[in-house]
Design a protein around this motif. Structure first.
Motif, short mmCIF file in Angstrom:
data_model
loop_
_atom_site.label_atom_id
_atom_site.label_comp_id
_atom_site.label_asym_id
_atom_site.label_seq_id
_atom_site.Cartn_x
_atom_site.Cartn_y
_atom_site.Cartn_z
N CYS A 153 0.88 -1.18 0.00
CA CYS A 153 0.00 0.00 0.00
C CYS A 153 0.91 1.22 0.00
O CYS A 153 1.62 1.48 0.98
CB CYS A 153 -0.91 0.03 1.22
N MET A 154 0.90 1.92 -1.11
CA MET A 154 1.82 3.05 -1.28
C MET A 154 1.05 4.26 -1.76
O MET A 154 -0.10 4.16 -2.19
CB MET A 154 2.91 2.67 -2.29
N LEU A 189 -6.40 -0.03 8.85
CA LEU A 189 -6.44 -0.70 7.55
C LEU A 189 -6.35 -2.22 7.78
O LEU A 189 -5.53 -2.68 8.57
CB LEU A 189 -5.27 -0.23 6.68
N GLN A 190 -7.20 -2.96 7.08
CA GLN A 190 -7.20 -4.41 7.19
C GLN A 190 -6.86 -5.03 5.83
O GLN A 190 -7.40 -4.61 4.80
CB GLN A 190 -8.56 -4.92 7.65
N ILE A 191 -5.96 -6.01 5.85
CA ILE A 191 -5.55 -6.72 4.64
C ILE A 191 -5.72 -8.21 4.90
O ILE A 191 -5.21 -8.74 5.89
CB ILE A 191 -4.09 -6.41 4.27
N SER A 192 -6.44 -8.89 4.01
CA SER A 192 -6.72 -10.31 4.24
C SER A 192 -6.67 -11.07 2.93
O SER A 192 -6.87 -10.52 1.85
CB SER A 192 -8.09 -10.48 4.91
N VAL A 193 -6.41 -12.39 3.06
CA VAL A 193 -6.40 -13.31 1.92
C VAL A 193 -7.64 -14.18 2.03
O VAL A 193 -7.88 -14.80 3.07
CB VAL A 193 -5.12 -14.17 1.92
N LEU A 194 -8.42 -14.23 0.94
CA LEU A 194 -9.69 -14.94 0.96
C LEU A 194 -9.73 -15.99 -0.14
O LEU A 194 -8.98 -15.92 -1.11
CB LEU A 194 -10.85 -13.96 0.77
N LYS A 206 -8.26 -14.27 -3.42
CA LYS A 206 -8.62 -12.86 -3.41
C LYS A 206 -7.85 -12.15 -2.31
O LYS A 206 -7.67 -12.71 -1.22
CB LYS A 206 -10.13 -12.67 -3.19
N ILE A 207 -7.42 -10.93 -2.61
CA ILE A 207 -6.78 -10.07 -1.62
C ILE A 207 -7.75 -8.93 -1.34
O ILE A 207 -8.11 -8.17 -2.24
CB ILE A 207 -5.44 -9.51 -2.12
N CYS A 208 -8.19 -8.81 -0.11
CA CYS A 208 -9.12 -7.76 0.29
C CYS A 208 -8.37 -6.71 1.12
O CYS A 208 -7.76 -7.04 2.14
CB CYS A 208 -10.28 -8.34 1.10
N VAL A 209 -8.40 -5.48 0.65
CA VAL A 209 -7.78 -4.37 1.36
C VAL A 209 -8.88 -3.35 1.65
O VAL A 209 -9.52 -2.84 0.73
CB VAL A 209 -6.67 -3.71 0.52
N ARG A 210 -9.11 -3.07 2.92
CA ARG A 210 -10.21 -2.18 3.28
C ARG A 210 -9.84 -1.36 4.50
O ARG A 210 -9.07 -1.80 5.37
CB ARG A 210 -11.49 -2.97 3.57
N GLN A 211 -10.39 -0.16 4.53
CA GLN A 211 -10.31 0.66 5.73
C GLN A 211 -11.57 0.44 6.55
O GLN A 211 -12.67 0.41 6.00
CB GLN A 211 -10.15 2.14 5.39
N VAL A 212 -11.40 0.26 7.83
CA VAL A 212 -12.56 0.05 8.69
C VAL A 212 -13.48 1.27 8.55
O VAL A 212 -13.03 2.41 8.66
CB VAL A 212 -12.12 -0.14 10.16
N LYS A 213 -14.74 1.00 8.25
CA LYS A 213 -15.74 2.04 8.00
C LYS A 213 -15.29 2.95 6.87
O LYS A 213 -15.47 4.18 6.92
CB LYS A 213 -16.00 2.86 9.26
N GLY A 214 -14.72 2.35 5.82
CA GLY A 214 -14.26 3.16 4.71
C GLY A 214 -14.26 2.37 3.41
O GLY A 214 -15.02 1.40 3.24
#
Length: 924
Positions: A683-684, A721-726, A776-784
Motif C-alpha cells: 500500500c503506497m 487498515l485491514q488486509i486479508s487473503v480470501l 482474493k486479496i481484500c484491502v479495506r479501511q474500517v468504515k471506509g
C-alpha cells in the motif's frame, strides 16, 4: 344605367317602398380593405337596406353585372328589402392596374329616391421581404449600463409587426419595467443585469410570412474589484527583524464574463521588528542584616540585572537567604543551639550512608554489563529469528537479536507486529518453518547466505542479490549536482557473522533517482523516468550563447521535512538545479501527489528547503501571490518557479473526509522451499515514483506483479487498515495459521510516506504438481473504502502472464532538448502569444485562454508577467507531456474565435514540423 352595367334587361325600379317612402339606401356592411396573399383572390361584400340594386365600381369603372353575386332578403322588423352583393378581385386585376393610387373598389346602392355610395376599399398585394433592413448587433456592456439593440424589419405589405426573443423565448416588456420595446422596433434595456446576457433575435411577421433576424449576443460583464484588506498578520519573526503581510482578493465583485481583472497587488508585505525576549538575572546579594532575636540574619537580591521583559524567563533560585548568626550560642526552646544542630547532623549522616551504598551497587552492575558485552564482542554472534507473521499478521518482519548459541525459535502468541523497525527483511531467505518448533542455530540461518550481497532499500527492506539501483543521467559531470552516497554492500561470510550485523546498521539508505542534461537557449524537458516528476525549461529561459547542465532528482532517503501538526507529505521531495542558475522566464516543475483534491478537506502547501537545511513555506494553494504559481491537477501539481532548489508538497487535513489515495499492488514469487509461495501486498502513495520504488525492489527479488494495481481512498478518520487473503483453494493450498488477516494502525498508514507499507503472506501447496494459484486479496479501511484484487496466476515463471507496470514508459527519453521537447511548434506559439497578449476593451484576452484551460485562480500572477499567454502555454505543455492532445487546445482557440482568421493562413510547411502531426482542422 343599364347600358353602363352591360345589361339591357335590368330589373325595373319598384313603384313604391313600403313604410319608408323617403328613405335612401343605408349600408349595413361596407367593403373592407383587403390584401391578396399569393394568388388567392379576395372577396369584397356590400350590404344595404332598402336597396333595389347594388353594384361595385372599381378604380372609377363599373364592374360588369356578371361578376356580381347578389342575395336578396326582407328585414322582418321593418319589412324593407335587404340586398347583399359580392365580387372577387384577383391578383392579376390588381397587377394590371397602373394608377396614381392603390387599387380600390366602392359599391353604389339604388332606391327609388336616389343612390348611396359606400367607403372606398383598397386592395393590395401582400408581401414581406426576406432581408432585414437592419439586424441587431451584439454588444458587450458593463453591468448597469444601457443596452440598445436596433432592428429595422424587412419591407412588407402590410407593415410587419416586430417581436423580440431572448434565447428563443418571447420578451414581454409589460412584465419587466427595465425593458422597453416600443421605440421604433428597438429593444432598450435601461440598466443591464447579469441575467440580461444572452442571444437576442428580432422577429418580423405579417399576414404573409415571418422573418428572423441574425442573433445578437449580449454579454454583460463585471470588472473585478478588490475586497477590503485583511488585518496585518503577526510578525513572522519571534525575535528581531521579520515581515508581516495582509491580503485582499479580487472578489468585490469577482470579474465575470471577461471583465477586467483587478489592477494592483493582492498581497502587501511590510517589515516588522519583534522585541526579543530578555531573561531575568539576579543582582548581587545585599549585606547581611543585623542578627535577629531568632538568632538569624538575612540577605536579599533582586531579579533586576536585567529584569525579565518581552516574555523572558524569571530568575531561578531564591530571592531571600538566611543563616544562623551566633555559632550555636543562641538558645531555642530552652535548648542550646549546638544540641539542635547535632541531631540534624546525625540525620544527614544516615542519608549520606544510604546514598553511598546505592551508588556502589549501580557501579558494580555497570561493570558486570560492560564485561559481558566485551566478551560477547570477541566471540561469534548467534541469531534468533522471531517470525511475528506466524502469529500476528505476517508482516515478515525479522528482528535480529544477539543470543547465546543454540537458542530455539521463540514463539509468543501475544506478540504484536513491530511496525517501527528500521531494518526489515522481506526477501526469499530459506528459513525453517517455525511451526516445526525445531532448533534454529546460527549455522542453519547463515550457511545458505554465504557470499550473498545485502542491500538496504529505501522501502525498509533488505534485498538479497542486489548489485546497484539504476540511475538515469545523460552526461556525468562532477560538481554539477549533489550526489547522494551510494548504497554500501557487504559480503556475508558464515565465519564472520558479527561483521554482517555491523554492516546492516551502517548501510546508507540514501539514494536518488536523478537525471541530468545540458540545456541552452532553446530550452527542453527533463524527466525522471516513470516517476511523474518532470522539469520544463521554456524557450528563451536560458540566455543565448550559454548552456547549463541542469539536473532533476528525487530524494529517496528519509525526508528531513517533518510536517507540523497533522500535516503529511503528499509526494516526493524533488531537487532541481543548479541553484545558482538564473532564468529569465519561469520554468515548470511537475510533482505528483496522492491527495484527492478538495479545498474543503485539504490545505495544501508548497515548501522549499533553504541552504541552512530548514524548510520554509513558499505558498498555499489557495493563496494569491505573484512570486510563483501552482496548478493542482487530480494527480500532479504543476509549479511555475523562478529559482531552483528542493521542493515538497505538504497536505494538512481539515476534516475527516480528507482522502489520501493509495495504490494497492500484489507481487508474488516462489520461496527457496519449492512448496512455498510468497504474496507481498504493498500500500503506497498513488504516485508513479512510489510505485517505481516498489517495482525496482521487486524486480531485484524476483517478484512478479500478479494483478493490475487498484486505487484505495484512505480517509483521515483514524480508522485502521485491514488486509486479508480470501478464498484459498482448501485442498490445494494452505496459509500459515493466524496470518490470513492483518490489521495496520491508522497512524502507520497515514504517516508512512514516502515509504510503502508492506504486508507479506506465506502460502504452502500440498503437492508440487499444483501450478495455479487462485485467491482474493481484500484491502479495506474500517468504515471506509474497500478494494478486492482477484489473483489468478501460474506460479511457474515461464507460464505467467506479464502485466504492464507503467502506462507511460518514458525511460527511453529522460531528456529532450530544443523543439522536439514541445508539443506546440515555436512559430505557432509566437502567434498565439502575440494575439492573446494584446489588450482589448474588456481586459486582456489571455484571461479567456486561461479560462479555456481551467486556470481560474491567482490570475494576478499572470497579469504581472510580460507574456501571460506564454506561461499559460507552458502549463499546457507540462500537463500534456504524455499525450498529443492538441485537439483540445485547438478547440479552445476556435471557441474563443479570435485567432481563427489570424492563424488559418499558416502554410502546411509551418504546421507539419518534425515529430509533430497536426490537422488543419485543429485550427493550428
Amino acid at each position: 344605367f343599364p347600358s353602363l352595367l352591360g345589361n339591357d334587361n335590368s330589373e325595373a325600379l319598384p313603384e313604391s317602398i313600403p313604410s319608408a317612402p323617403g328613405t335612401l339606401p343605408h349600408f349595413m356592411e361596407e367593403p373592407d380593405d383587403a390584401y391578396i396573399i399569393k394568388s388567392n383572390p379576395i372577396v369584397l361584400r356590400c350590404k344595404a337596406m332598402p336597396a333595389m340594386q347594388i353594384f361595385f365600381k372599381c378604380n372609377g369603372e363599373w364592374v360588369h353585372q356578371n361578376e356580381h353575386v347578389s342575395e336578396e332578403s326582407m328585414d322582418e322588423t321593418t319589412g324593407l328589402k335587404v340586398r347583399e352583393v359580392f365580387i372577387n378581385v384577383t391578383r392579376q386585376q390588381v397587377e394590371d392596374f397602373h394608377g396614381p393610387e392603390d387599387y380600390w373598389c366602392q359599391c353604389v346602392a339604388w332606391s327609388h329616391l336616389g343612390t348611396s355610395k359606400s367607403r372606398k376599399a383598397s386592395v393590395r398585394i401582400a408581401y414581406l421581404r426576406k432581408n432585414f433592413e437592419q439586424d441587431p448587433q451584439g454588444k458587450e456592456v458593463p453591468i448597469e449600463g444601457m443596452i440598445v439593440l436596433h432592428c429595422r424589419p424587412p419591407e412588407g405589405v402590410p407593415a410587419a409587426e416586430v417581436e423580440w426573443l431572448k434565447n428563443e423565448e418571447p420578451i414581454d416588456s409589460n412584465l419587466d419595467e427595465n425593458i422597453d420595446t416600443r421605440a421604433d422596433h428597438n429593444l432598450i434595456i435601461r440598466q443591464a443585469r447579469l441575467s440580461d446576457s444572452g442571444n437576442y433575435t428580432c422577429m418580423a411577421a405579417n399576414i404573409v410570412a415571418k422573418r428572423r433576424s441574425m442573433s445578437a449576443t449580449v454579454v454583460v460583464y463585471v470588472n473585478g474589484g478588490w475586497s477590503s484588506w485583511t488585518e496585518w498578520s503577526s510578525c513572522n519573526a519571534r525575535c528581531g527583524r521579520g515581515w508581516q503581510k495582509r491580503s485582499r482578493t479580487c472578489t468585490n465583485p469577482a470579474p465575470l464574463n471577461g471583465g477586467a481583472f483587478c489592477e494592483g497587488m493582492s498581497v502587501q508585505k511590510i517589515t516588522c521588528t519583534s522585541l526579543c525576549p530578555v531573561d531575568g538575572s539576579w543582582e548581587v546579594w545585599s549585606e547581611w542584616s543585623v542578627c535577629s532575636p531568632e538568632c538569624e540574619h538575612l540577605r536579599v537580591r533582586e531579579c533586576t540585572a536585567p529584569a525579565p521583559r518581552n516574555g523572558g524567563k524569571d530568575c531561578e533560585g531564591l530571592s531571600h537567604e538566611s543563616e544562623n548568626c551566633t555559632e550555636g550560642l543562641c538558645i531555642q526552646d530552652k535548648k542550646p543551639l549546638h544540641e539542635i544542630k547535632s541531631q540534624n547532623i546525625e540525620t544527614a549522616s544516615d542519608i549520606a550512608l544510604y546514598s553511598g551504598l546505592g551508588a556502589a551497587v549501580i557501579a558494580v552492575a555497570v561493570l558486570v554489563v560492560g564485561v559481558t558485552l566485551y566478551r560477547r564482542s570477541q566471540s561469534e554472534y548467534g541469531v534468533d529469528v522471531i517470525d511475528s507473521s506466524a502469529l500476528t499478521g505476517g508482516f515478515q518482519t525479522f528482528n535480529f537479536k544477539t543470543v547465546r548459541q543454540g537458542n530455539s525459535l521463540l514463539l509468543n502468541s501475544s506478540m504484536q507486529p513491530d511496525l517501527t523497525v528500521s531494518r526489515t527483511y522481506s526477501g526469499p531467505i530459506c528459513l525453517q518453518d517455525p511451526m516445526d518448533k525445531e532448533l534454529m542455530t546460527e549455522s542453519s540461518l547463515f550457511n545458505p547466505l554465504s557470499d550473498i550481497k545485502v542491500k538496504v532499500q529505501s522501502s525498509f527492506m533488505v534485498s538479497l542479490g542486489v548489485t546497484e539501483r539504476a540511475e538515469y543521467h545523460g552526461k556525468a559531470h562532477s560538481g554539477t549536482f549533489p550526489h547522494g552516497n551510494n548504497r554500501a554492500f557487504g559480503t556475508i561470510q558464515a565465519r564472520n557473522k558479527a561483521a554482517y550485523i555491523q554492516n546492516l546498521s551502517s548501510i546508507s539508505t540514501r539514494s536518488e533517482l536523478k537525471t541530468t542534461a545540458i540545456f541552452g537557449h532553446l530550452g527542453g524537458r527533463l524527466v525522471v523516468p516513470n516517476t511523474g516528476v518532470s522539469l520544463l525549461i521554456p524557450h528563451g529561459a536560458i540566455p543565448e550563447e550559454s548552456s547549463w547542465e541542469i539536473y532533476l532528482a528525487i530524494t529517496q532517503k528519509e525526508s528531513s521535512l517533518q510536517p507540523e501538526g497533522t500535516g503529511v507529505l503528499l509526494g516526493p521531495e524533488v531537487t532541481c538545479g543548479p541553484s545558482d542558475l538564473s532564468v529569465s522566464t519561469p520554468f515548470a516543475l511537475t510533482i505528483p501527489h496522492c491527495a484527492q483534491v478538495n479545498s474543503e478537506h485539504w490545505n495544501i502547501y508548497l515548501k522549499k528547503r533553504t541552504q541552512q537545511g530548514k524548510w520554509e513555506e513558499v505558498m498555499s494553494m489557495e493563496e494569491e501571490t505573484t512570486s510563483c504559481y501552482c496548478l493542482l491537477d487530480p494527480y500532479a501539481c504543476h509549479i511555475l518557479l523562478n529559482s531552483f532548489g528542493t521542493y515538497a508538497l505538504i497536505g494538512e487535513p481539515i476534516s475527516d473526509c480528507a482522502v489520501r489515495q493509495l495504490k494497492v499492488a500484489v507481487f508474488g514469487c516462489l520461496s527457496c522451499n519449492s512448496l512455498d509461495y510468497n504474496l507481498r501486498v504493498y500500500c503506497m502513495d498513488n504516485t508513479p515514483c512510489a510505485f517505481q520504488e516498489v517495482v525496482l525492489d521487486e524486480r531485484l527479488q524476483g517478484g512478479q506483479l500478479l494483478e493490475e494495481p487498484k486505487l484505495l481512498h484512505f480517509r483521515g478518520n483514524t480508522f485502521s487498515l485491514q488486509i486479508s487473503v480470501l478464498d484459498i483453494p482448501p485442498f490445494l493450498w494452505r496459509i500459515k495459521p493466524f496470518t490470513a488477516c492483518q490489521e495496520v494502525p491508522f497512524s502507520r498508514v497515514w504517516c508512512s510516506s514516502p515509504k510503502p507499507l508492506l504486508c507479506a503472506f506465506s502460502l504452502e501447496r500440498y503437492s508440487p504438481a499444483t501450478a495455479q494459484l487462485s485467491c482474493k486479496i481484500c484491502v479495506r479501511q474500517v468504515k471506509g473504502h474497500e478494494q478486492i484484487l482477484q489473483i489468478q496466476t501460474s506460479i511457474l515463471e515461464n507460464e505467467r502472464e506479464t502485466i504492464t507496470f507503467f502506462a507511460h514508459d518514458d525511460s527511453n527519453f529522460p531528456a529532450q532538448m530544443g523543439p522536439k521537447a514541445f508539443k506546440i511548434p515555436y512559430s505557432i506559439r509566437q502567434r498565439i502569444c502575440a494575439t492573446f497578449d494584446t489588450p482589448n476593451a474588456k481586459g486582456k484576452d489571455w484571461q479567456m485562454l486561461a479560462q479555456k484551460n481551467s486556470i481560474n485562480r491567482n490570475l494576478s500572477y499572470f497579469a504581472a508577467q510580460s507574456s501571460p499567454s506564454a506561461l499559460i502555454l507552458d502549463l499546457w505543455e507540462a500537463r500534456h507531456q504524455h499525450d498529443d492532445d492538441l485537439d483540445s487546445l485547438a478547440c479552445a482557440l476556435e471557441e474563443i474565435g479570435r485567432t481563427h482568421s489570424k492563424i488559418s493562413d499558416i502554410t502546411e510547411t509551418e504546421i507539419e514540423e518534425p515529430d509533430f502531426n497536426y490537422s488543419r482542422q485543429n485550427g493550428l
